[in-house]
Design a protein around this motif. Sequence first.
Motif, PDB file in Angstrom:
ATOM      1  N   LYS A 231       0.819   7.269  -6.271  1.00  0.00           N
ATOM      2  CA  LYS A 231      -0.350   8.132  -6.435  1.00  0.00           C
ATOM      3  C   LYS A 231       0.013   9.581  -6.086  1.00  0.00           C
ATOM      4  O   LYS A 231      -0.428  10.512  -6.755  1.00  0.00           O
ATOM      5  CB  LYS A 231      -1.488   7.635  -5.548  1.00  0.00           C
ATOM      6  CG  LYS A 231      -2.791   8.329  -5.777  1.00  0.00           C
ATOM      7  CD  LYS A 231      -3.891   7.699  -4.942  1.00  0.00           C
ATOM      8  CE  LYS A 231      -5.202   8.377  -5.217  1.00  0.00           C
ATOM      9  NZ  LYS A 231      -6.293   7.818  -4.413  1.00  0.00           N
ATOM     10  N   ASP A 232       0.828   9.772  -5.049  1.00  0.00           N
ATOM     11  CA  ASP A 232       1.264  11.119  -4.674  1.00  0.00           C
ATOM     12  C   ASP A 232       2.147  11.738  -5.756  1.00  0.00           C
ATOM     13  O   ASP A 232       2.033  12.924  -6.048  1.00  0.00           O
ATOM     14  CB  ASP A 232       2.009  11.088  -3.341  1.00  0.00           C
ATOM     15  CG  ASP A 232       1.100  10.815  -2.155  1.00  0.00           C
ATOM     16  OD1 ASP A 232      -0.135  10.984  -2.298  1.00  0.00           O
ATOM     17  OD2 ASP A 232       1.631  10.436  -1.092  1.00  0.00           O
TER      18      ASP A 232
ATOM     19  N   ARG B  61       0.823  -1.204   0.000  1.00  0.00           N
ATOM     20  CA  ARG B  61       0.000   0.000   0.000  1.00  0.00           C
ATOM     21  C   ARG B  61       0.861   1.260   0.000  1.00  0.00           C
ATOM     22  O   ARG B  61       0.466   2.273  -0.565  1.00  0.00           O
ATOM     23  CB  ARG B  61      -0.940   0.017   1.191  1.00  0.00           C
ATOM     24  CG  ARG B  61      -2.079  -0.929   1.039  1.00  0.00           C
ATOM     25  CD  ARG B  61      -3.047  -0.789   2.190  1.00  0.00           C
ATOM     26  NE  ARG B  61      -4.179  -1.639   1.948  1.00  0.00           N
ATOM     27  CZ  ARG B  61      -5.408  -1.193   1.820  1.00  0.00           C
ATOM     28  NH1 ARG B  61      -5.662   0.066   1.972  1.00  0.00           N
ATOM     29  NH2 ARG B  61      -6.384  -2.015   1.576  1.00  0.00           N
ATOM     30  N   ASP B  62       2.024   1.194   0.651  1.00  0.00           N
ATOM     31  CA  ASP B  62       2.900   2.358   0.678  1.00  0.00           C
ATOM     32  C   ASP B  62       3.412   2.703  -0.713  1.00  0.00           C
ATOM     33  O   ASP B  62       3.521   3.873  -1.062  1.00  0.00           O
ATOM     34  CB  ASP B  62       4.080   2.127   1.626  1.00  0.00           C
ATOM     35  CG  ASP B  62       3.650   2.086   3.090  1.00  0.00           C
ATOM     36  OD1 ASP B  62       2.597   2.674   3.407  1.00  0.00           O
ATOM     37  OD2 ASP B  62       4.367   1.473   3.897  1.00  0.00           O
TER      38      ASP B  62
ATOM     39  N   ASP C 139      -6.579  11.792   6.878  1.00  0.00           N
ATOM     40  CA  ASP C 139      -5.695  10.600   6.933  1.00  0.00           C
ATOM     41  C   ASP C 139      -5.178  10.325   8.315  1.00  0.00           C
ATOM     42  O   ASP C 139      -5.207  10.865   9.262  1.00  0.00           O
ATOM     43  CB  ASP C 139      -4.501  10.765   5.993  1.00  0.00           C
ATOM     44  CG  ASP C 139      -4.926  10.630   4.521  1.00  0.00           C
ATOM     45  OD1 ASP C 139      -6.005  10.074   4.280  1.00  0.00           O
ATOM     46  OD2 ASP C 139      -4.161  11.077   3.664  1.00  0.00           O
TER      47      ASP C 139
ATOM     48  N   LYS D 152       0.507   4.298  -2.600  1.00  0.00           N
ATOM     49  CA  LYS D 152       0.261   5.654  -2.123  1.00  0.00           C
ATOM     50  C   LYS D 152       1.349   6.604  -2.619  1.00  0.00           C
ATOM     51  O   LYS D 152       1.077   7.722  -3.031  1.00  0.00           O
ATOM     52  CB  LYS D 152       0.200   5.693  -0.603  1.00  0.00           C
ATOM     53  CG  LYS D 152      -0.185   7.050  -0.083  1.00  0.00           C
ATOM     54  CD  LYS D 152      -0.388   7.049   1.398  1.00  0.00           C
ATOM     55  CE  LYS D 152      -0.950   8.404   1.743  1.00  0.00           C
ATOM     56  NZ  LYS D 152      -0.445   9.074   2.796  1.00  0.00           N
TER      57      LYS D 152
END
Length: 82
Positions: A9-10, A2-3, A82, A6
């Motif tokens: 995506k960032d 997931r990191d 978040d 993420k």
Amino acid sequence: MRDKKKASKDVASALVMVLQLGINVIVPILLCTVIGVLLTNHFGSKGFTIGGILIGVVAACNGAYRYLRGYLKRFESKEKHD
């Protein structure tokens, strides 16, 4: 896993922001400059070109400011959740 998603995506979000900011700056300057040149060719005074460039720069700064202000508000609200 997931990191990594993420992080990618960032990065994509930052890239889109930079591209949109560039478009928000370039388009008004070019458009106002072209209109100024057309008016200069029609009326024969160089003041229209200079005026068009100045109006384009002011419009570009205004558009960039508004875009960044909205982006930062969305970014801050996303971090709070978040």
